[in-house]
Design a protein around this motif. Structure first.
Motif, PDB file in Angstrom:
ATOM      1  N   ALA A   1      43.282  30.000  44.492  1.00  0.00           N
ATOM      2  CA  ALA A   1      43.297  31.450  44.720  1.00  0.00           C
ATOM      3  C   ALA A   1      44.304  32.136  43.801  1.00  0.00           C
ATOM      4  O   ALA A   1      44.031  33.215  43.270  1.00  0.00           O
ATOM      5  N   GLN A   2      45.470  31.527  43.611  1.00  0.00           N
ATOM      6  CA  GLN A   2      46.467  32.108  42.709  1.00  0.00           C
ATOM      7  C   GLN A   2      45.941  32.159  41.281  1.00  0.00           C
ATOM      8  O   GLN A   2      46.159  33.139  40.575  1.00  0.00           O
ATOM      9  N   ARG A   3      45.264  31.105  40.836  1.00  0.00           N
ATOM     10  CA  ARG A   3      44.697  31.106  39.476  1.00  0.00           C
ATOM     11  C   ARG A   3      43.704  32.248  39.320  1.00  0.00           C
ATOM     12  O   ARG A   3      43.748  32.980  38.325  1.00  0.00           O
ATOM     13  N   ARG A   4      42.805  32.401  40.276  1.00  0.00           N
ATOM     14  CA  ARG A   4      41.796  33.464  40.203  1.00  0.00           C
ATOM     15  C   ARG A   4      42.454  34.841  40.206  1.00  0.00           C
ATOM     16  O   ARG A   4      42.039  35.738  39.461  1.00  0.00           O
ATOM     17  N   ALA A   5      43.474  35.007  41.030  1.00  0.00           N
ATOM     18  CA  ALA A   5      44.166  36.300  41.092  1.00  0.00           C
ATOM     19  C   ALA A   5      44.930  36.582  39.806  1.00  0.00           C
ATOM     20  O   ALA A   5      44.969  37.723  39.333  1.00  0.00           O
ATOM     21  N   LEU A   6      45.542  35.556  39.212  1.00  0.00           N
ATOM     22  CA  LEU A   6      46.293  35.750  37.975  1.00  0.00           C
ATOM     23  C   LEU A   6      45.383  36.134  36.816  1.00  0.00           C
ATOM     24  O   LEU A   6      45.779  36.916  35.953  1.00  0.00           O
TER      25      LEU A   6
ATOM     26  N   ASP B   1      46.944  39.450  35.256  1.00  0.00           N
ATOM     27  CA  ASP B   1      47.484  39.403  33.893  1.00  0.00           C
ATOM     28  C   ASP B   1      46.970  40.572  33.066  1.00  0.00           C
ATOM     29  O   ASP B   1      47.710  41.137  32.272  1.00  0.00           O
ATOM     30  N   ASN B   2      45.736  40.942  33.258  1.00  0.00           N
ATOM     31  CA  ASN B   2      45.162  42.067  32.518  1.00  0.00           C
ATOM     32  C   ASN B   2      45.502  43.415  33.146  1.00  0.00           C
ATOM     33  O   ASN B   2      45.905  44.345  32.460  1.00  0.00           O
ATOM     34  N   LYS B   3      45.361  43.530  34.445  1.00  0.00           N
ATOM     35  CA  LYS B   3      45.545  44.818  35.101  1.00  0.00           C
ATOM     36  C   LYS B   3      46.996  45.283  35.060  1.00  0.00           C
ATOM     37  O   LYS B   3      47.270  46.466  34.847  1.00  0.00           O
ATOM     38  N   LEU B   4      47.932  44.381  35.257  1.00  0.00           N
ATOM     39  CA  LEU B   4      49.339  44.787  35.244  1.00  0.00           C
ATOM     40  C   LEU B   4      49.738  45.362  33.889  1.00  0.00           C
ATOM     41  O   LEU B   4      50.497  46.330  33.819  1.00  0.00           O
ATOM     42  N   ALA B   5      49.221  44.789  32.801  1.00  0.00           N
ATOM     43  CA  ALA B   5      49.515  45.325  31.464  1.00  0.00           C
ATOM     44  C   ALA B   5      48.910  46.719  31.294  1.00  0.00           C
ATOM     45  O   ALA B   5      49.498  47.588  30.648  1.00  0.00           O
ATOM     46  N   MET B   6      47.734  46.939  31.883  1.00  0.00           N
ATOM     47  CA  MET B   6      47.076  48.245  31.767  1.00  0.00           C
ATOM     48  C   MET B   6      47.812  49.334  32.541  1.00  0.00           C
ATOM     49  O   MET B   6      47.639  50.515  32.261  1.00  0.00           O
ATOM     50  N   ASN B   7      48.615  48.946  33.515  1.00  0.00           N
ATOM     51  CA  ASN B   7      49.326  49.922  34.345  1.00  0.00           C
ATOM     52  C   ASN B   7      50.531  50.541  33.645  1.00  0.00           C
ATOM     53  O   ASN B   7      51.124  51.476  34.166  1.00  0.00           O
ATOM     54  N   ALA B   8      50.897  50.030  32.495  1.00  0.00           N
ATOM     55  CA  ALA B   8      52.031  50.582  31.747  1.00  0.00           C
ATOM     56  C   ALA B   8      51.611  51.859  31.027  1.00  0.00           C
ATOM     57  O   ALA B   8      50.427  52.117  30.831  1.00  0.00           O
ATOM     58  N   GLY B   9      52.580  52.645  30.647  1.00  0.00           N
ATOM     59  CA  GLY B   9      52.316  53.876  29.904  1.00  0.00           C
ATOM     60  C   GLY B   9      53.046  53.841  28.573  1.00  0.00           C
ATOM     61  O   GLY B   9      53.584  52.809  28.167  1.00  0.00           O
ATOM     62  N   TRP B  10      53.052  54.981  27.897  1.00  0.00           N
ATOM     63  CA  TRP B  10      53.723  55.111  26.605  1.00  0.00           C
ATOM     64  C   TRP B  10      54.692  56.277  26.652  1.00  0.00           C
ATOM     65  O   TRP B  10      54.387  57.331  27.201  1.00  0.00           O
ATOM     66  N   ASP B  11      55.833  56.114  26.038  1.00  0.00           N
ATOM     67  CA  ASP B  11      56.721  57.225  25.731  1.00  0.00           C
ATOM     68  C   ASP B  11      56.212  57.705  24.373  1.00  0.00           C
ATOM     69  O   ASP B  11      56.537  57.115  23.334  1.00  0.00           O
TER      70      ASP B  11
END
Length: 157
Positions: free
Chosen positions: A83-88, A92-102
């Motif tokens: 389950a952890q592998r599937r969630a990661l 891994d992709n979604k958390l990076a997309m949640n960032a913004g830019w200054d």
């Protein structure tokens, strides 16, 4: 907390893409990743489970194949539950997309790179995005100064 620190080289033939990966990669994006690997070297290992199935790094795997590489660096995350592998794979992709830019800082960095003649095409922005980013912002437009407000016509009665 488990901190895997061992990076090892694995044959591309030994790595299997995760069949249920919901992230997609266009040919253009794979080419961008390949260009990044050529410019900067391999900077981010592929994450795999104990059997060599990719958890994170599907685009890097495809780019490595496009570049004709035979081996790539991996980190084995054998300690994760299924389950952890599937969630990661998703996180891994979604958390990076949640960032913004200054944007002001990004504009300054890109301008500085451009001044020294660095090829900005390898940083992942499209030409259109770069033009929009590098356009000098009009401070008058930001506060509404100099913009005429449209006034509706007065009613007949």
């Amino acid at each position: 907390m488990h901190l895997p620190t061992q990076i090892e080289l694995r044959s591309l033939r030994a790595l299997l893409p995760y069949a249920r990966n919901s992230r997609t990669h266009s040919a253009e994006q794979i080419a961008q990743v390949a260009a990044s690997i050529k410019e900067f070297g391999w900077t981010n290992p592929i994450l795999v489970d104990g059997e060599g199935t990719v958890i994170a790094g599907h685009a890097r795997l495809l780019a490595a194949r496009q570049l004709g590489m035979e081996e790539v660096p991996v980190i084995v995350l054998a300690h994760l539950t299924p389950a952890q592998r599937r969630a990661l794979v998703i996180a891994d992709n979604k958390l990076a997309m949640n960032a913004g830019w200054d944007e002001a800082m990004l504009r300054a960095e890109m301008a500085s790179l451009e001044e020294v003649g660095f090829d900005l095409s390898v940083v992942g922005f499209s030409d259109e995005d770069l033009r929009a980013l590098m356009a000098v912002p009009d401070p008058a437009a930001a506060d509404g100064a100099g913009v005429e407000e449209e006034v509706p016509e007065a009613p007949a009665q």
